[in-house]
Design a protein around this motif. Structure first.
Motif, PDB file in Angstrom:
ATOM      1  N   MET A   1      47.065  36.353  38.469  1.00  0.00           N
ATOM      2  CA  MET A   1      45.833  35.656  38.801  1.00  0.00           C
ATOM      3  C   MET A   1      44.672  36.397  38.135  1.00  0.00           C
ATOM      4  N   PRO A   2      43.793  35.712  37.438  1.00  0.00           N
ATOM      5  CA  PRO A   2      42.659  36.376  36.777  1.00  0.00           C
ATOM      6  C   PRO A   2      41.759  37.060  37.792  1.00  0.00           C
ATOM      7  N   GLU A   3      41.351  38.283  37.479  1.00  0.00           N
ATOM      8  CA  GLU A   3      40.485  39.033  38.373  1.00  0.00           C
ATOM      9  C   GLU A   3      39.022  38.840  38.048  1.00  0.00           C
ATOM     10  N   ILE A   4      38.703  38.302  36.886  1.00  0.00           N
ATOM     11  CA  ILE A   4      37.309  38.231  36.477  1.00  0.00           C
ATOM     12  C   ILE A   4      36.607  36.975  36.969  1.00  0.00           C
ATOM     13  N   TRP A   5      37.353  36.040  37.544  1.00  0.00           N
ATOM     14  CA  TRP A   5      36.731  34.840  38.089  1.00  0.00           C
ATOM     15  C   TRP A   5      37.053  34.722  39.554  1.00  0.00           C
ATOM     16  N   GLU A   6      36.112  34.195  40.282  1.00  0.00           N
ATOM     17  CA  GLU A   6      36.403  33.822  41.662  1.00  0.00           C
ATOM     18  C   GLU A   6      36.889  32.391  41.626  1.00  0.00           C
ATOM     19  N   LEU A   7      38.069  32.157  42.156  1.00  0.00           N
ATOM     20  CA  LEU A   7      38.688  30.844  42.016  1.00  0.00           C
ATOM     21  C   LEU A   7      38.548  29.989  43.262  1.00  0.00           C
ATOM     22  N   GLU A   8      37.874  30.493  44.274  1.00  0.00           N
ATOM     23  CA  GLU A   8      37.604  29.739  45.505  1.00  0.00           C
ATOM     24  C   GLU A   8      38.854  29.081  46.063  1.00  0.00           C
ATOM     25  N   GLY A   9      39.933  29.886  46.173  1.00  0.00           N
ATOM     26  CA  GLY A   9      41.143  29.412  46.819  1.00  0.00           C
ATOM     27  C   GLY A   9      41.992  28.455  45.997  1.00  0.00           C
ATOM     28  N   ARG A  10      41.736  28.323  44.726  1.00  0.00           N
ATOM     29  CA  ARG A  10      42.547  27.417  43.903  1.00  0.00           C
ATOM     30  C   ARG A  10      43.340  28.218  42.879  1.00  0.00           C
ATOM     31  N   GLU A  11      44.326  27.582  42.311  1.00  0.00           N
ATOM     32  CA  GLU A  11      45.128  28.187  41.252  1.00  0.00           C
ATOM     33  C   GLU A  11      44.323  28.142  39.946  1.00  0.00           C
ATOM     34  N   PRO A  12      44.480  29.175  39.096  1.00  0.00           N
ATOM     35  CA  PRO A  12      43.747  29.166  37.832  1.00  0.00           C
ATOM     36  C   PRO A  12      44.273  28.068  36.900  1.00  0.00           C
ATOM     37  N   THR A  13      43.400  27.558  36.094  1.00  0.00           N
ATOM     38  CA  THR A  13      43.805  26.568  35.102  1.00  0.00           C
ATOM     39  C   THR A  13      44.509  27.274  33.949  1.00  0.00           C
ATOM     40  N   GLU A  14      45.158  26.498  33.109  1.00  0.00           N
ATOM     41  CA  GLU A  14      45.832  27.069  31.940  1.00  0.00           C
ATOM     42  C   GLU A  14      44.825  27.768  31.037  1.00  0.00           C
ATOM     43  N   LEU A  15      43.662  27.170  30.887  1.00  0.00           N
ATOM     44  CA  LEU A  15      42.623  27.769  30.051  1.00  0.00           C
ATOM     45  C   LEU A  15      42.128  29.084  30.650  1.00  0.00           C
ATOM     46  N   GLU A  16      41.947  29.130  31.957  1.00  0.00           N
ATOM     47  CA  GLU A  16      41.519  30.377  32.606  1.00  0.00           C
ATOM     48  C   GLU A  16      42.567  31.479  32.439  1.00  0.00           C
ATOM     49  N   LEU A  17      43.829  31.123  32.503  1.00  0.00           N
ATOM     50  CA  LEU A  17      44.898  32.101  32.285  1.00  0.00           C
ATOM     51  C   LEU A  17      44.877  32.622  30.847  1.00  0.00           C
ATOM     52  N   LYS A  18      44.637  31.732  29.890  1.00  0.00           N
ATOM     53  CA  LYS A  18      44.534  32.152  28.489  1.00  0.00           C
ATOM     54  C   LYS A  18      43.355  33.094  28.294  1.00  0.00           C
ATOM     55  N   PHE A  19      42.211  32.763  28.908  1.00  0.00           N
ATOM     56  CA  PHE A  19      41.037  33.631  28.813  1.00  0.00           C
ATOM     57  C   PHE A  19      41.313  34.999  29.438  1.00  0.00           C
ATOM     58  N   ALA A  20      41.978  35.002  30.583  1.00  0.00           N
ATOM     59  CA  ALA A  20      42.292  36.263  31.256  1.00  0.00           C
ATOM     60  C   ALA A  20      43.219  37.118  30.389  1.00  0.00           C
ATOM     61  N   LYS A  21      44.214  36.495  29.763  1.00  0.00           N
ATOM     62  CA  LYS A  21      45.123  37.236  28.885  1.00  0.00           C
ATOM     63  C   LYS A  21      44.373  37.753  27.662  1.00  0.00           C
ATOM     64  N   ALA A  22      43.528  36.926  27.069  1.00  0.00           N
ATOM     65  CA  ALA A  22      42.752  37.343  25.902  1.00  0.00           C
ATOM     66  C   ALA A  22      41.835  38.510  26.263  1.00  0.00           C
ATOM     67  N   HIS A  23      41.241  38.443  27.448  1.00  0.00           N
ATOM     68  CA  HIS A  23      40.367  39.523  27.912  1.00  0.00           C
ATOM     69  C   HIS A  23      41.158  40.825  28.066  1.00  0.00           C
ATOM     70  N   LYS A  24      42.324  40.755  28.685  1.00  0.00           N
ATOM     71  CA  LYS A  24      43.170  41.931  28.874  1.00  0.00           C
ATOM     72  C   LYS A  24      43.600  42.496  27.522  1.00  0.00           C
ATOM     73  N   ASP A  25      44.024  41.625  26.599  1.00  0.00           N
ATOM     74  CA  ASP A  25      44.436  42.069  25.266  1.00  0.00           C
ATOM     75  C   ASP A  25      43.290  42.747  24.532  1.00  0.00           C
ATOM     76  N   MET A  26      42.081  42.204  24.657  1.00  0.00           N
ATOM     77  CA  MET A  26      40.928  42.786  23.975  1.00  0.00           C
ATOM     78  C   MET A  26      40.585  44.158  24.546  1.00  0.00           C
ATOM     79  N   ILE A  27      40.674  44.306  25.850  1.00  0.00           N
ATOM     80  CA  ILE A  27      40.413  45.609  26.475  1.00  0.00           C
ATOM     81  C   ILE A  27      41.411  46.644  25.947  1.00  0.00           C
ATOM     82  N   GLU A  28      42.687  46.265  25.845  1.00  0.00           N
ATOM     83  CA  GLU A  28      43.703  47.182  25.328  1.00  0.00           C
ATOM     84  C   GLU A  28      43.435  47.526  23.864  1.00  0.00           C
TER      85      GLU A  28
END
Length: 161
Positions: free
Chosen positions: A1-28
């Motif tokens: 689950m992405p930590e950088i967005w508050e999802l207000e009790g919903r599942e992340p969208t596919e796009l949000e998951l891609k953004f979260a992965k891209a963010h993690k990859d960029m940090i690394e």
């Protein structure tokens, strides 16, 4: 689950998951860059200082010269402890420093790192080679610069006496 967005009790969208992965990859990626930059530039600075000391001991002018220009001047001193393996290693280290400092493409930096390792292995004794082969990239880079610096310090001391 992405930590950088508050999802207000919903599942992340596919796009949000891609953004979260891209963010993690960029940090690394940035962390790897930071380690590489610090390792290469610290090693380069210490080696250049030792090179300056050798040039000073040899009464050679070095101010306003690039690292490569200082290497060329130092080679003319004909210090016996600075053999062909040393010169190949310090030149490869400088090429890596240039690629990192000037923001060359990752492929160029990878090739310069491989060139440095090849030069270091060729310079090393047969007993040292397995240890170098097993080193991480930062360990190998640090070893190369430290070996060059150490030899320069000894050469400056011997040249000055």
């Amino acid at each position: 689950m992405p930590e950088i967005w508050e999802l207000e009790g919903r599942e992340p969208t596919e796009l949000e998951l891609k953004f979260a992965k891209a963010h993690k990859d960029m940090i690394e990626r940035v962390e790897r860059y930071d380690e590489r930059i610090v390792t290469v530039l610290k090693g380069s600075l210490s080696t250049e200082q030792a090179l300056n000391d050798l040039l000073k001991a040899g009464s050679m002018r070095w101010k306003r010269r690039t690292f490569a220009g200082k290497i060329d001047k130092a080679e003319k001193l004909f210090c016996p402890e600075l053999d062909a393996g040393f010169w190949a290693t310090i030149k490869a280290a400088n090429q890596l420093r240039n690629a990192v400092a000037h923001g060359h493409k990752e492929g160029t930096i990878t090739q310069r790192t491989a060139d440095l390792k090849k030069a270091l292995l060729a310079w090393a004794s047969p007993q040292q080679r397995p240890g170098i082969e097993g080193m991480t990239e930062p360990q190998m880079i640090t070893t190369a610069f430290n070996q060059c610096s150490s030899y320069l310090v000894v050469a400056a001391d011997r040249y000055g006496n």
